[in-house]
Enzyme design. Structure first.
Site, mmCIF file in Angstrom:
data_model
loop_
_atom_site.group_PDB
_atom_site.id
_atom_site.type_symbol
_atom_site.label_atom_id
_atom_site.label_comp_id
_atom_site.label_asym_id
_atom_site.label_seq_id
_atom_site.Cartn_x
_atom_site.Cartn_y
_atom_site.Cartn_z
ATOM 1 N N ASP A 127 0.857 -1.188 0.000
ATOM 2 C CA ASP A 127 0.000 0.000 0.000
ATOM 3 C C ASP A 127 0.896 1.241 0.000
ATOM 4 O OD1 ASP A 127 -2.267 1.494 -0.002
ATOM 5 O OD2 ASP A 127 -2.751 1.201 2.104
ATOM 6 N N TYR A 235 8.659 -4.884 -8.470
ATOM 7 C CA TYR A 235 7.845 -6.070 -8.721
ATOM 8 C C TYR A 235 7.552 -6.334 -10.202
ATOM 9 C CZ TYR A 235 4.056 -2.579 -8.617
ATOM 10 O OH TYR A 235 3.272 -1.472 -8.830
ATOM 11 N N LYS A 323 -7.994 -8.313 -2.750
ATOM 12 C CA LYS A 323 -7.858 -7.349 -1.664
ATOM 13 C C LYS A 323 -8.426 -7.894 -0.360
ATOM 14 C CE LYS A 323 -7.795 -2.995 -2.633
ATOM 15 N NZ LYS A 323 -8.148 -1.601 -2.982
ATOM 16 N N CYS A 435 -14.942 5.046 39.089
ATOM 17 C CA CYS A 435 -14.087 5.631 40.115
ATOM 18 C C CYS A 435 -14.936 6.471 41.058
ATOM 19 C CB CYS A 435 -13.017 6.496 39.454
ATOM 20 S SG CYS A 435 -12.136 7.595 40.576
#
Length: 698
Positions: A127, A235, A323, A435
């Site tokens: 990405d 690539y 994807k 609390c």
């Protein structure tokens, strides 16, 4: 939104034009400005809908629409580079069934009967930002972005400063002309470091590593690029004078030998099931990778077969991108910590190994409460499935038990406040532990201040969460009233520099990252809020269970803050109980708020600084939405959630947070979650944002 089968030809044409316009705008934001406003899921949904409409109405296909366009035109600030061989994109798939369709179509085209006759190269889809790098006689001479596929931006000088790109190739078998292509990316660690630096310098941070990488690579000053620590993988190839490899895998080995970096997770697969198994494996390993990936690219490995398969209009037949689901991802829990909210509620939060989910970096996820941790048996060190969809806060869907560390231990929820040490108790009918320290607890004080200046309350620009924490911890702002006395106190400090230096205080203009203009803007924003509407003022007080919608109901019913306050001080709840949607539990919280002396004193001091306007009812009761109950879900395109709610309320509608049989309309944006499914189950009318806006006009 109408289904594809329900569309008429005219509706289909209108829809195609709308999608084309939206995607063109999104492409410019993504490719040119490196500042996308659509998530990956939203963009992919538009793309898929466009493809489906074109498949049913091919005669309506727009000439320069999304299916015919790659990327976006280049920015004028950069020189142009014509790609001798176009940088085309890949088709996307999202399911195992579509993987099978891809391999079947490849086999059918080549005339093969068996699934194991073809070898595939499977490669993680980084990405980042696509680039090309051209070498002549072994020397790097030209770098470019993808651009619109035909023409890219000249980024030669910027690529030169990336350490992963060799500037000379000394091997004897390098072709005379060699153009390699790949992806420039920023590692998760470098991204977090860059954002921390931006925060410290009060600069805009990046949404995710892809934006950071793209913004860093496309700088006019290469020195800025050099500072940003970019990386890259190769690539594929473009223009090559003499191709010496016969397959994708052989190409990857060649370029590694020549000094380029390729992804170490590339894998050879032989069957459809191999591809699916690799996808599932890498989806789980994704969290451990030092960089973001958003899927896997499958390529027919053999170059001769690639040439036989050829191309479709703008995508190759021999490759496809599978994807990952945009709304889910796998990651690890590094820690579980307990936060204390403005009402004292103890909320467990998981600190995660940062992961990209739907285009947003997620590093934290709510665990809701101690029962939820026990029910899902969530532990530190677990690998978990994270989900983020639309407006839903990132949450943990489940634990991957077979990846649990052998020495893991159950998480023990604290019975004392981690901030102030006071007892944390849990009422019998509540899932939340609280609390008991009240406003003596610093966490509650800080959170109340953040709430006071939030968007639906006083909405003071320049007083974000980080600044409020700094100002509180340094004693600059301890109460809401301090916000409105800040300017006069700052002036005294600035005018009496010696006194300021004596006690260690400094005036705002002298703070690191601040200056005269930013201080002026802050005081301007504060002074603009000295007149505040009644609903905003009530909401800003931070009364337990009283949200923005309830504040509006109270304002409508009482008309003035004086009338509301008087009844609460007298513990007269008659009028309050008349309001539809306010029950005994909420009334008790409101009365108890006004019974506390500290709160009464804060309100009295605030009213000396601000003027609360009486409520003027501008509701259009003639609207078709008057009296209807509306629920919003998903990400809206034209309105923020707050704007949409305000618009509905102004037209006499009731806005609910969950879907029930009493709901009249569910307004559905992108990435709608369980509310949409619930609406369909109950038969509630679902409106698109456009339909909601049209209804608002009547």
């Amino acid at each position: 939104m109408l289904t594809i089968d329900e569309l008429t030809e005219q509706q289909a044409l209108t829809e195609l034009k709308r999608i084309a316009e939206e995607m063109a705008k999104a492409d410019i934001a993504y490719y040119q400005n490196d500042d996308p406003y659509l998530t990956d899921a939203e963009y992919d949904a538009l793309k898929r809908r466009n493809e489906q409409i074109e498949a049913k109405f091919p005669q309506l296909k727009i000439a320069n629409g999304p299916s015919a366009r790659i990327g976006a035109p280049i920015k004028s600030e950069f020189g142009k580079v014509e790609h001798k061989i176009p940088m085309l994109s890949l088709g996307d798939i999202f399911s195992e069934a579509e993987v099978a369709e891809f391999t079947t179509s490849v086999n059918r085209f080549l005339g093969y009967d068996n699934d194991n006759q073809i070898t595939y190269s499977a490669e993680p889809k980084i990405d980042g930002l696509s680039f090309s790098a051209r070498y002549e006689r072994g020397k790097f001479v030209k770098g470019a972005t993808r651009g619109d596929g035909k023409t890219g931006e000249d980024i030669t000088e910027n690529l030169k400063v990336i350490k992963d790109l060799p500037l000379t190739l000394s091997a004897s078998d390098v072709p005379e002309v060699l153009e390699v292509r790949g992806e420039v990316y920023m590692s998760k660690a470098d991204f977090l470091e860059l954002n921390a630096k931006c925060e410290s310098e009060h600069k805009k941070t990046f949404a995710n590593p892809r934006n950071a990488a793209a913004g860093s690579l496309r700088q006019l000053d290469a020195n800025i690029t050099k500072e940003r620590k970019l990386s890259l993988f190769v690539y594929t190839w473009g223009d090559v004078s003499n191709i010496p490899w016969k397959s994708q895998s052989e190409f990857l080995q060649k370029v590694r030998d020549w000094g380029f970096k390729t992804n170490p997770y590339n894998r050879i697969c032989h069957t459809t099931q191999d591809l699916i198994d690799y996808f599932n494996f890498l989806q789980q390993e994704r969290a451990d990778l030092p960089y973001d990936i958003d899927g896997i690219v499958y390529k027919v490995d053999d170059l001769a077969l690639q040439n036989r398969l050829g191309f479709l209009t703008r995508t190759p037949r021999w490759a496809i991108a599978h994807k990952f689901p945009a709304e889910q991802a796998f990651t690890k829990i590094n820690n579980i910590r307990v936060q204390v909210g403005r009402t004292g509620a103890l909320t467990p939060v998981a600190d995660l190994e940062p992961i990209n989910v739907g285009g947003v970096i997620v590093s934290h996820a709510t665990l809701h409460n101690e029962d939820e941790i026990k029910r899902k048996d969530i532990r530190i060190g677990d690998t978990v499935i994270i989900q983020r969809a639309g407006d839903v806060i990132p949450q943990i869907v489940g634990v991957v038990l077979d990846k649990r560390p052998a020495d893991s231990q159950e998480f023990v929820f604290p019975h004392v406040c981690p901030m102030c040490g006071a007892h944390a108790i849990r009422e019998e009918d509540e899932a939340v532990r609280r609390c008991t320290g009240g406003l003596t607890c610093p966490a509650q004080a800080i959170e109340r201040l953040k709430h006071f200046v939030s968007r639906e309350a006083f909405d003071i620009e320049g007083l974000g969460a980080k600044i409020m924490e700094e100002f509180y911890n340094e004693g600059i702002i301890k109460t809401p009233v301090d916000i409105f006395t800040l300017e006069s106190r700052n002036k005294r400090l600035r005018d009496d520099l010696f006194a300021a230096l004596d006690d260690g205080s400094i005036y705002l203009e002298a703070r690191e990252g601040w200056g005269k203009k930013s201080v002026e803007n802050l005081f301007k924003a504060i002074n603009e809020r000295r007149h505040i509407s009644l609903p905003r003022f009530i909401y800003a007080l931070g009364i337990r269970q009283v949200g923005a919608a309830t504040s509006l109901l109270i304002a409508k019913h009482f008309g003035s803050f004086k009338a509301f306050e008087q009844d609460m001080l007298n513990r007269d709840t008659t009028k309050l109980l008349e309001i539809d949607g306010i029950g005994e539990s909420m009334v008790q919280d409101i009365v108890e708020f006004f019974a506390e002396e500290h709160n009464r004193r804060t309100i009295s001091e605030l009213l000396q600084q601000v003027q609360v306007e009486d409520f003027v009812d501008t509701t259009d009761y003639s609207s078709e939405l008057a009296g209807k109950t509306v629920v919003f879900t998903g990400t809206l395109e034209h309105l923020t959630r707050a704007e949409a709610k305000a618009k509905a309320l102004s037209l006499g509608a009731k806005v609910a947070g969950s879907v029930s049989k009493n709901t009249d309309y569910v307004v559905m944006g992108a990435d709608a979650g369980s509310k949409a499914a619930k609406a369909k189950e109950l038969g509630v009318t679902i409106l698109s944002e456009e339909e909601f806006l049209n209804l608002c006009k009547h």
